[in-house]
Design a protein around this motif. Structure first.
Motif, PDB file in Angstrom:
ATOM      1  N   GLY A 185       0.811  -1.206   0.000  1.00  0.00           N
ATOM      2  CA  GLY A 185       0.000   0.000   0.000  1.00  0.00           C
ATOM      3  C   GLY A 185       0.846   1.259   0.000  1.00  0.00           C
ATOM      4  N   PRO A 186       0.225   2.441   0.035  1.00  0.00           N
ATOM      5  CA  PRO A 186       0.969   3.696  -0.058  1.00  0.00           C
ATOM      6  C   PRO A 186       2.053   3.852   1.002  1.00  0.00           C
ATOM      7  CG  PRO A 186      -1.380   4.091  -0.302  1.00  0.00           C
ATOM      8  CD  PRO A 186      -1.238   2.660   0.082  1.00  0.00           C
ATOM      9  N   PHE A 187       1.749   3.521   2.250  1.00  0.00           N
ATOM     10  CA  PHE A 187       2.744   3.724   3.299  1.00  0.00           C
ATOM     11  C   PHE A 187       3.946   2.794   3.120  1.00  0.00           C
ATOM     12  CE2 PHE A 187      -0.959   5.449   5.767  1.00  0.00           C
ATOM     13  CZ  PHE A 187      -0.470   6.743   5.859  1.00  0.00           C
ATOM     14  N   LYS A 188       3.683   1.516   2.881  1.00  0.00           N
ATOM     15  CA  LYS A 188       4.784   0.577   2.689  1.00  0.00           C
ATOM     16  C   LYS A 188       5.593   0.932   1.439  1.00  0.00           C
ATOM     17  CE  LYS A 188       5.885  -4.374   2.509  1.00  0.00           C
ATOM     18  NZ  LYS A 188       5.320  -5.756   2.528  1.00  0.00           N
ATOM     19  N   SER A 189       4.886   1.327   0.366  1.00  0.00           N
ATOM     20  CA  SER A 189       5.568   1.672  -0.884  1.00  0.00           C
ATOM     21  C   SER A 189       6.535   2.831  -0.695  1.00  0.00           C
ATOM     22  CB  SER A 189       4.541   2.030  -1.965  1.00  0.00           C
ATOM     23  OG  SER A 189       3.770   0.918  -2.332  1.00  0.00           O
ATOM     24  N   TYR A 190       6.054   3.901  -0.057  1.00  0.00           N
ATOM     25  CA  TYR A 190       6.908   5.081   0.092  1.00  0.00           C
ATOM     26  C   TYR A 190       7.889   4.937   1.240  1.00  0.00           C
ATOM     27  CZ  TYR A 190       4.067   7.125  -3.529  1.00  0.00           C
ATOM     28  OH  TYR A 190       3.453   7.359  -4.736  1.00  0.00           O
ATOM     29  N   HIS A 191       7.574   4.068   2.191  1.00  0.00           N
ATOM     30  CA  HIS A 191       8.565   3.737   3.217  1.00  0.00           C
ATOM     31  C   HIS A 191       9.756   3.029   2.558  1.00  0.00           C
ATOM     32  CE1 HIS A 191       9.954   3.065   7.292  1.00  0.00           C
ATOM     33  NE2 HIS A 191      10.091   1.765   7.066  1.00  0.00           N
ATOM     34  N   ALA A 192       9.453   2.138   1.597  1.00  0.00           N
ATOM     35  CA  ALA A 192      10.524   1.480   0.836  1.00  0.00           C
ATOM     36  C   ALA A 192      11.243   2.484  -0.056  1.00  0.00           C
ATOM     37  CB  ALA A 192       9.942   0.342   0.002  1.00  0.00           C
ATOM     38  N   GLY A 193      10.469   3.435  -0.619  1.00  0.00           N
ATOM     39  CA  GLY A 193      11.058   4.436  -1.513  1.00  0.00           C
ATOM     40  C   GLY A 193      12.051   5.349  -0.818  1.00  0.00           C
ATOM     41  N   GLY A 211      14.368   4.324   1.129  1.00  0.00           N
ATOM     42  CA  GLY A 211      15.604   3.605   1.418  1.00  0.00           C
ATOM     43  C   GLY A 211      15.778   3.378   2.910  1.00  0.00           C
ATOM     44  N   PRO A 212      17.005   3.392   3.396  1.00  0.00           N
ATOM     45  CA  PRO A 212      17.252   3.159   4.833  1.00  0.00           C
ATOM     46  C   PRO A 212      16.534   4.163   5.724  1.00  0.00           C
ATOM     47  CG  PRO A 212      19.296   3.009   3.593  1.00  0.00           C
ATOM     48  CD  PRO A 212      18.262   3.535   2.635  1.00  0.00           C
ATOM     49  N   GLY A 213      16.252   5.336   5.189  1.00  0.00           N
ATOM     50  CA  GLY A 213      15.577   6.368   5.977  1.00  0.00           C
ATOM     51  C   GLY A 213      14.081   6.179   6.064  1.00  0.00           C
ATOM     52  N   GLY A 214      13.545   5.222   5.312  1.00  0.00           N
ATOM     53  CA  GLY A 214      12.124   4.924   5.363  1.00  0.00           C
ATOM     54  C   GLY A 214      11.255   6.081   4.907  1.00  0.00           C
ATOM     55  N   LEU A 215      10.062   6.147   5.451  1.00  0.00           N
ATOM     56  CA  LEU A 215       9.107   7.188   5.060  1.00  0.00           C
ATOM     57  C   LEU A 215       9.640   8.576   5.387  1.00  0.00           C
ATOM     58  CD1 LEU A 215       6.270   7.497   3.816  1.00  0.00           C
ATOM     59  CD2 LEU A 215       5.337   7.461   6.132  1.00  0.00           C
ATOM     60  N   GLU A 216      10.329   8.686   6.504  1.00  0.00           N
ATOM     61  CA  GLU A 216      10.918   9.974   6.867  1.00  0.00           C
ATOM     62  C   GLU A 216      11.962  10.399   5.840  1.00  0.00           C
ATOM     63  OE1 GLU A 216      13.220  12.084  10.670  1.00  0.00           O
ATOM     64  OE2 GLU A 216      12.656   9.963  10.746  1.00  0.00           O
ATOM     65  N   GLY A 217      12.769   9.427   5.395  1.00  0.00           N
ATOM     66  CA  GLY A 217      13.763   9.726   4.376  1.00  0.00           C
ATOM     67  C   GLY A 217      13.132  10.115   3.053  1.00  0.00           C
ATOM     68  N   PHE A 218      12.033   9.465   2.709  1.00  0.00           N
ATOM     69  CA  PHE A 218      11.321   9.789   1.467  1.00  0.00           C
ATOM     70  C   PHE A 218      10.877  11.246   1.477  1.00  0.00           C
ATOM     71  CE2 PHE A 218       7.211  10.297  -0.652  1.00  0.00           C
ATOM     72  CZ  PHE A 218       7.528   9.903  -1.950  1.00  0.00           C
ATOM     73  N   PHE A 219      10.280  11.689   2.595  1.00  0.00           N
ATOM     74  CA  PHE A 219       9.810  13.072   2.663  1.00  0.00           C
ATOM     75  C   PHE A 219      10.974  14.054   2.755  1.00  0.00           C
ATOM     76  CE2 PHE A 219       5.602  11.364   3.337  1.00  0.00           C
ATOM     77  CZ  PHE A 219       4.779  12.345   2.792  1.00  0.00           C
ATOM     78  N   ALA A 220      12.084  13.612   3.350  1.00  0.00           N
ATOM     79  CA  ALA A 220      13.255  14.485   3.377  1.00  0.00           C
ATOM     80  C   ALA A 220      13.793  14.716   1.975  1.00  0.00           C
ATOM     81  CB  ALA A 220      14.342  13.868   4.266  1.00  0.00           C
ATOM     82  N   ASN A 221      13.686  13.682   1.115  1.00  0.00           N
ATOM     83  CA  ASN A 221      14.214  13.774  -0.249  1.00  0.00           C
ATOM     84  C   ASN A 221      13.304  14.561  -1.180  1.00  0.00           C
ATOM     85  OD1 ASN A 221      16.529  12.301   0.333  1.00  0.00           O
ATOM     86  ND2 ASN A 221      15.543  10.337  -0.130  1.00  0.00           N
ATOM     87  N   ILE A 222      12.008  14.202  -1.211  1.00  0.00           N
ATOM     88  CA  ILE A 222      11.123  14.834  -2.199  1.00  0.00           C
ATOM     89  C   ILE A 222       9.847  15.372  -1.566  1.00  0.00           C
ATOM     90  CG2 ILE A 222      12.029  13.442  -4.099  1.00  0.00           C
ATOM     91  CD1 ILE A 222       9.392  11.854  -4.005  1.00  0.00           C
ATOM     92  N   GLY A 223       9.916  15.694  -0.287  1.00  0.00           N
ATOM     93  CA  GLY A 223       8.744  16.251   0.382  1.00  0.00           C
ATOM     94  C   GLY A 223       8.239  17.522  -0.277  1.00  0.00           C
ATOM     95  N   GLY A 224       9.170  18.314  -0.831  1.00  0.00           N
ATOM     96  CA  GLY A 224       8.767  19.550  -1.503  1.00  0.00           C
ATOM     97  C   GLY A 224       7.898  19.271  -2.722  1.00  0.00           C
ATOM     98  N   THR A 225       8.272  18.259  -3.497  1.00  0.00           N
ATOM     99  CA  THR A 225       7.481  17.885  -4.668  1.00  0.00           C
ATOM    100  C   THR A 225       6.121  17.338  -4.252  1.00  0.00           C
ATOM    101  OG1 THR A 225       9.475  17.371  -5.934  1.00  0.00           O
ATOM    102  CG2 THR A 225       7.411  16.420  -6.715  1.00  0.00           C
ATOM    103  N   VAL A 226       6.123  16.551  -3.195  1.00  0.00           N
ATOM    104  CA  VAL A 226       4.854  16.034  -2.677  1.00  0.00           C
ATOM    105  C   VAL A 226       3.926  17.190  -2.306  1.00  0.00           C
ATOM    106  CG1 VAL A 226       3.754  14.741  -0.807  1.00  0.00           C
ATOM    107  CG2 VAL A 226       5.866  13.880  -1.840  1.00  0.00           C
TER     108      VAL A 226
END
Length: 310
Positions: free
Chosen positions: A229-237, A239-254
């Motif tokens: 689902g969305p949470f698991k998918s973006y948690h994987a996206g 990387g090691p930082g998980g969902l927090e890392g995902f938002f740190a990387n592209i949170g602005g685009t989101v």
């Protein structure tokens, strides 16, 4: 096979959802005679026997449908049932009156379920003596194939009813999810309709066509969401930082996408363009093909999960 050989189920309403549930229950009950169907149409029996076979694939073994009890009396339909499942019209006065009558004749410990898509149990049970008995059990269409059941209690629904219902579906290989609060549309439809709204916006703005948008979903998030689902998918996206890392990387685009999301409403004028494109692209959709492919996707997922446990 049915864990309880004495279990009797009554379905109220023989529309698409009701018959789909009938197909599911028939695969688990020890005999079709344990299933009763009540429907107010004058040709209810003919309707059931002609249309129920459509919910089986060519490889399925068709049960003896003529053993199903199709009755024209609500009292006869519910008096011996252990489970009474309603899939009638999406009409609040109808459901309130129905449950008031059902409660008169049903077993005191019988489970009472509504398959409504959006009318909460707290509104349906207003005329009942014991409001703790009613529970919304919302399927994802078609319920004889899709595993999800949203269990949506009212504040009055007893914990025992919720637990018995969850146990029933889990033992039959389904995915019952207890929705903790009544919310408009429940959860699955809210998620689906959010995507639908953005899809309409993108088509209406000329970004893509109806068919192109469907191809994008089918070749990207569709297959992914079948396994995560969305949470698991973006948690994987992330990387090691998980969902927090995902938002740190592209949170602005989101955030930019959220800010720019389509604010379309029913009746805004997009209907002509979107409806005509859908009709031109698909005509009348072959739901049998859809169901066959969906069933196979779910089978593959189950096979892979089973292999992982070995």
């Amino acid at each position: 096979m049915e864990p309880n050989p004495d279990l009797k189920i009554t379905l109220i309403g023989a529309g698409t959802i009701g018959l789909s549930f009938a197909a599911f229950h028939l695969n688990h009950l020890p005999s079709p005679s344990h299933l009763t169907i009540f429907d107010t149409r004058p040709d209810a029996a003919r309707h059931v026997f002609e249309n129920l076979p459509k919910f089986y694939s060519s490889s399925d073994t068709l049960p003896n449908l003529f053993e199903i009890k199709v009755v024209d009396s609500l009292e006869d339909a519910v008096k011996d049932a252990d489970i009474i499942q309603e899939s009638g019209p999406e009409n609040l006065p109808f459901k309130q009156e129905l449950w008031r009558e059902v409660e008169k004749y049903a077993k005191k410990d019988g489970l009472l379920w509504s398959s409504t898509s959006g009318i909460p149990a707290s509104q349906q049970c207003q005329d009942m003596v014991d409001r703790s008995r009613l529970l919304v059990v919302h399927p994802y269409n078609p319920p004889h194939i899709m595993p999800l059941l949203e269990l949506v209690p009212s504040p009055s629904t007893s914990a025992t009813v919720i637990e018995r219902t969850r146990d029933f579906w889990a033992k039959r290989g389904r995915v019952p999810i207890h929705i903790k609060k009544e919310v408009t549309g429940f959860v699955a439809n809210r998620l689906a309709f959010a995507l639908l709204r953005e899809s309409i916006h993108l088509v209406n703005e000329g970004v893509v066509t109806v068919k192109e948008l469907d191809e994008i979903v089918q070749s990207s998030m569709g297959p992914r969401w079948a396994v995560a689902g969305p949470f698991k998918s973006y948690h994987a996206g992330g990387g090691p930082g998980g969902l927090e890392g995902f938002f740190a990387n592209i949170g602005g685009t989101v955030q930019d996408c959220w800010t720019d999301s389509g604010q379309v409403n029913v009746g805004d004028g997009w209907e002509g363009k979107v409806f005509s494109e859908a009709k031109e692209a698909y005509g009348v959709v072959d739901t049998a093909e859809r169901d066959t492919i969906t069933r196979r996707v779910l089978e593959v997922i189950d096979e892979e999960k089973a292999n992982k446990k070995v």
